[in-house]
Enzyme design. Structure first.
Site, mmCIF file in Angstrom:
data_model
loop_
_atom_site.group_PDB
_atom_site.id
_atom_site.type_symbol
_atom_site.label_atom_id
_atom_site.label_comp_id
_atom_site.label_asym_id
_atom_site.label_seq_id
_atom_site.Cartn_x
_atom_site.Cartn_y
_atom_site.Cartn_z
ATOM 1 N N GLY A 54 0.934 -5.096 1.470
ATOM 2 C CA GLY A 54 -0.796 -5.304 -0.034
ATOM 3 C C GLY A 54 -0.080 -5.847 -1.083
ATOM 4 O O GLY A 54 -0.976 -6.232 -1.711
ATOM 5 N N GLU B 287 -0.563 -8.871 -0.530
ATOM 6 C CA GLU B 287 -1.572 -9.671 -0.534
ATOM 7 C C GLU B 287 -2.490 -9.295 -1.145
ATOM 8 O O GLU B 287 -3.083 -10.673 -1.667
ATOM 9 C CB GLU B 287 -2.319 -8.508 0.829
ATOM 10 C CG GLU B 287 -1.920 -8.683 2.281
ATOM 11 C CD GLU B 287 -2.226 -7.456 3.087
ATOM 12 O OE1 GLU B 287 -1.424 -6.583 2.583
ATOM 13 O OE2 GLU B 287 -3.013 -7.522 4.455
ATOM 14 N N ALA C 85 1.196 -1.504 -0.001
ATOM 15 C CA ALA C 85 0.004 0.078 0.320
ATOM 16 C C ALA C 85 1.202 1.412 -0.046
ATOM 17 O O ALA C 85 2.161 0.849 0.456
ATOM 18 C CB ALA C 85 -0.998 0.543 1.746
ATOM 19 N N GLU D 251 4.219 -4.429 7.301
ATOM 20 C CA GLU D 251 3.567 -3.508 8.032
ATOM 21 C C GLU D 251 4.126 -3.044 9.670
ATOM 22 O O GLU D 251 3.864 -2.207 9.823
ATOM 23 C CB GLU D 251 1.980 -3.897 8.112
ATOM 24 C CG GLU D 251 1.686 -3.828 6.498
ATOM 25 C CD GLU D 251 1.831 -5.351 6.272
ATOM 26 O OE1 GLU D 251 1.966 -5.927 6.140
ATOM 27 O OE2 GLU D 251 1.019 -5.167 4.855
HETATM 28 N N1 CAA Z 1 4.662 3.387 -0.315
HETATM 29 C C1 CAA Z 1 5.022 4.605 -0.930
HETATM 30 N N2 CAA Z 1 6.020 4.473 -1.649
HETATM 31 C C2 CAA Z 1 7.174 3.436 -2.123
HETATM 32 C C3 CAA Z 1 6.820 1.942 -1.426
HETATM 33 C C4 CAA Z 1 4.810 1.666 -0.544
HETATM 34 N N3 CAA Z 1 5.108 0.972 -0.420
HETATM 35 N N4 CAA Z 1 7.536 0.794 -1.637
HETATM 36 C C5 CAA Z 1 8.882 1.872 -2.134
HETATM 37 N N5 CAA Z 1 7.806 3.199 -2.408
HETATM 38 C C6 CAA Z 1 9.495 4.672 -3.188
HETATM 39 C C7 CAA Z 1 10.255 5.165 -2.363
HETATM 40 O O1 CAA Z 1 9.502 5.602 -1.030
HETATM 41 C C8 CAA Z 1 10.677 5.502 -3.156
HETATM 42 O O2 CAA Z 1 10.441 6.213 -3.445
HETATM 43 P P1 CAA Z 1 11.564 8.238 -3.933
HETATM 44 O O3 CAA Z 1 12.456 7.994 -4.578
HETATM 45 O O4 CAA Z 1 10.775 9.516 -4.044
HETATM 46 O O5 CAA Z 1 12.013 8.226 -2.310
HETATM 47 C C9 CAA Z 1 11.238 4.262 -4.169
HETATM 48 O O6 CAA Z 1 9.868 4.165 -3.974
HETATM 49 C C10 CAA Z 1 11.759 3.661 -4.528
HETATM 50 O O7 CAA Z 1 12.474 3.014 -3.000
HETATM 51 P P2 CAA Z 1 13.609 2.396 -2.394
HETATM 52 O O8 CAA Z 1 14.187 3.397 -2.227
HETATM 53 O O9 CAA Z 1 13.174 2.659 -1.095
HETATM 54 O O10 CAA Z 1 13.933 0.855 -2.704
HETATM 55 P P3 CAA Z 1 15.231 0.800 -2.674
HETATM 56 O O11 CAA Z 1 15.309 -0.552 -2.954
HETATM 57 O O12 CAA Z 1 15.798 1.272 -1.544
HETATM 58 O O13 CAA Z 1 13.860 -0.405 -0.819
HETATM 59 C C11 CAA Z 1 12.152 -1.829 -0.264
HETATM 60 C C12 CAA Z 1 13.094 -0.913 -1.571
HETATM 61 C C13 CAA Z 1 12.888 -2.445 0.334
HETATM 62 C C14 CAA Z 1 10.778 -2.002 -1.530
HETATM 63 C C15 CAA Z 1 12.062 -0.496 0.336
HETATM 64 O O14 CAA Z 1 11.058 0.732 -0.287
HETATM 65 C C16 CAA Z 1 10.242 -0.954 1.055
HETATM 66 O O15 CAA Z 1 10.738 -1.240 2.705
HETATM 67 N N6 CAA Z 1 9.301 0.012 0.682
HETATM 68 C C17 CAA Z 1 7.772 -0.519 1.598
HETATM 69 C C18 CAA Z 1 7.403 -1.909 1.620
HETATM 70 C C19 CAA Z 1 6.785 -1.678 3.049
HETATM 71 O O16 CAA Z 1 6.530 -1.005 4.320
HETATM 72 N N7 CAA Z 1 5.125 -2.494 2.336
HETATM 73 C C20 CAA Z 1 3.419 -2.720 3.207
HETATM 74 C C21 CAA Z 1 3.516 -1.287 2.798
HETATM 75 S S1 CAA Z 1 2.001 -1.009 4.189
HETATM 76 C C22 CAA Z 1 1.360 -1.785 3.593
HETATM 77 O O17 CAA Z 1 0.970 -2.679 2.820
HETATM 78 C C23 CAA Z 1 -0.142 -2.044 4.466
HETATM 79 C C24 CAA Z 1 -1.775 -3.511 3.753
HETATM 80 O O18 CAA Z 1 -1.574 -4.100 4.527
HETATM 81 C C25 CAA Z 1 -2.780 -2.426 2.847
#
Ligand code: CAA
Length: 294
Positions: A145, A148, A101, A168
């Protein structure tokens, strides 16, 4: 052809529709606009008689169509002419099915916001309302998500570079698109607890050993493998495939005895179809069945 802000769609003559989540710069994070487009498109494809099965993947590497290939080779050629063969710093490749998400979109919201908009209930429509088979080609991160979403699909095929997880907890929240439920049913309580409570990611290989995905293939082949499976399914009778999917899905919702009874009644119901007559007589006559989808 409908146009989308967050998706790409390709419909093939074989009856396979390929949907790409297309926000590669945000690792295909599921903003509400994307989810809305996705659910609407899936519901449209479900009613479209030229579509027999669906593949869902993330935009980025591994996706090949003729147009893309042409522009790719053109770009490589131009770059070669301009800069020679000198090695450049490797471009960060797009590497996600979906990183979950959209955290930035969720960040400012409070309880009433997410409660009133009933955040993510829309995604239930994928699991409960789309009747045609969906194959997820997981081409990279499938987190939160994203994991999921893959689990709401019917079959998951993973690239050897894919990573799965429910991180999360690291954001101070919990899964919200069915992760705690579907993951537990897929891999068991102890493993699901470990992933949800630690936020750790697992490799595709681990996901395969735990039964989350049906198989792992080399990264560059993941989409083609998913298309091959989708094409195999597209050659079956559509209503019978839908009945079959309905029966398997019932196992998540019922006791064994109820599930077996449900299956038996659906099995009986197939005898009211032309395709059951066709399938069995084609077998007896050693011919290939010609499905009428009826
Ligand atoms: N939401 C919004 N933006 C996201 C994102 C997310 N879930 N995941 C990555 N991005 C964005 C980053 O902010 C970044 O944007 P900018 O270039 O503008 O800074 C871009 O995508 C590239 O990401 P990274 O620079 O972080 O890439 P990385 O290779 O260093 O890391 C990653 C990759 C480990 C996947 C890392 O991006 C990360 O940890 N992402 C979040 C994963 C996460 O926590 N997901 C759960 C979300 S909550 C959810 O899903 C609730 C639910 O159950 C419905």
């Amino acid at each position: 052809t409908p146009s989308f802000e967050y998706l790409l769609l390709e419909k093939r003559p074989s009856g396979v529709a390929i949907i790409q989540l297309n926000r590669p710069k945000a690792l295909n994070a599921l903003c509400l606009g994307l989810l809305e487009e996705l659910v609407n498109l899936l519901q449209t494809l479900d009613k479209d008689s030229s579509v027999r099965s669906i593949v869902l993947t993330g935009a980025g590497k591994g996706y090949k169509n003729v147009e893309n290939l042409f522009f790719f080779f053109l770009a490589v050629r131009i770059k070669f002419c301009l800069f020679g063969s000198k090695k450049k710093k490797k471009k960060k490749e797009s590497k996600a099915f979906s990183a979950g998400a959209d955290i930035k979109e969720m960040e400012p919201k409070n309880y009433m916001d997410v409660y009133k908009e009933d955040m993510f209930t829309i995604a239930d429509k994928i699991a409960y309302n789309v009747r045609k088979p969906i194959i997820a080609a997981v081409n990279g991160f499938a987190l939160g998500g994203g994991c999921e979403l893959a689990m709401t699909c019917d079959i998951i095929i993973a690239s050897d570079k894919a990573k799965f997880g429910q991180p999360e907890i690291n954001l101070g929240t919990i899964p919200g698109i069915g992760g705690t439920q579907r993951l537990t049913r897929a891999i068991g309580k102890s493993r699901a607890m470990e992933l949800c409570l630690t936020g750790d990611l697992i490799t595709a290989q681990q996901a395969s050993e735990w039964g989350l995905v049906s198989r792992v293939v080399p990264h560059e082949k993941v989409l083609q493998e998913a298309i091959d499976v989708a094409e195999k399914i597209a050659k079956k009778s559509v209503p019978i495939a839908i009945i079959c999917k309905e029966a398997v899905n019932r196992s998540f919702e019922s006791s064994l005895k109820e599930g077996v009874l449900f299956e038996r009644r659906l099995f009986h119901s197939t005898f009211s179809t032309k395709d059951q007559k066709e399938g069995m007589s084609a077998f007896s006559q050693k011919k290939e069945a010609k499905w009428q989808d009826a």
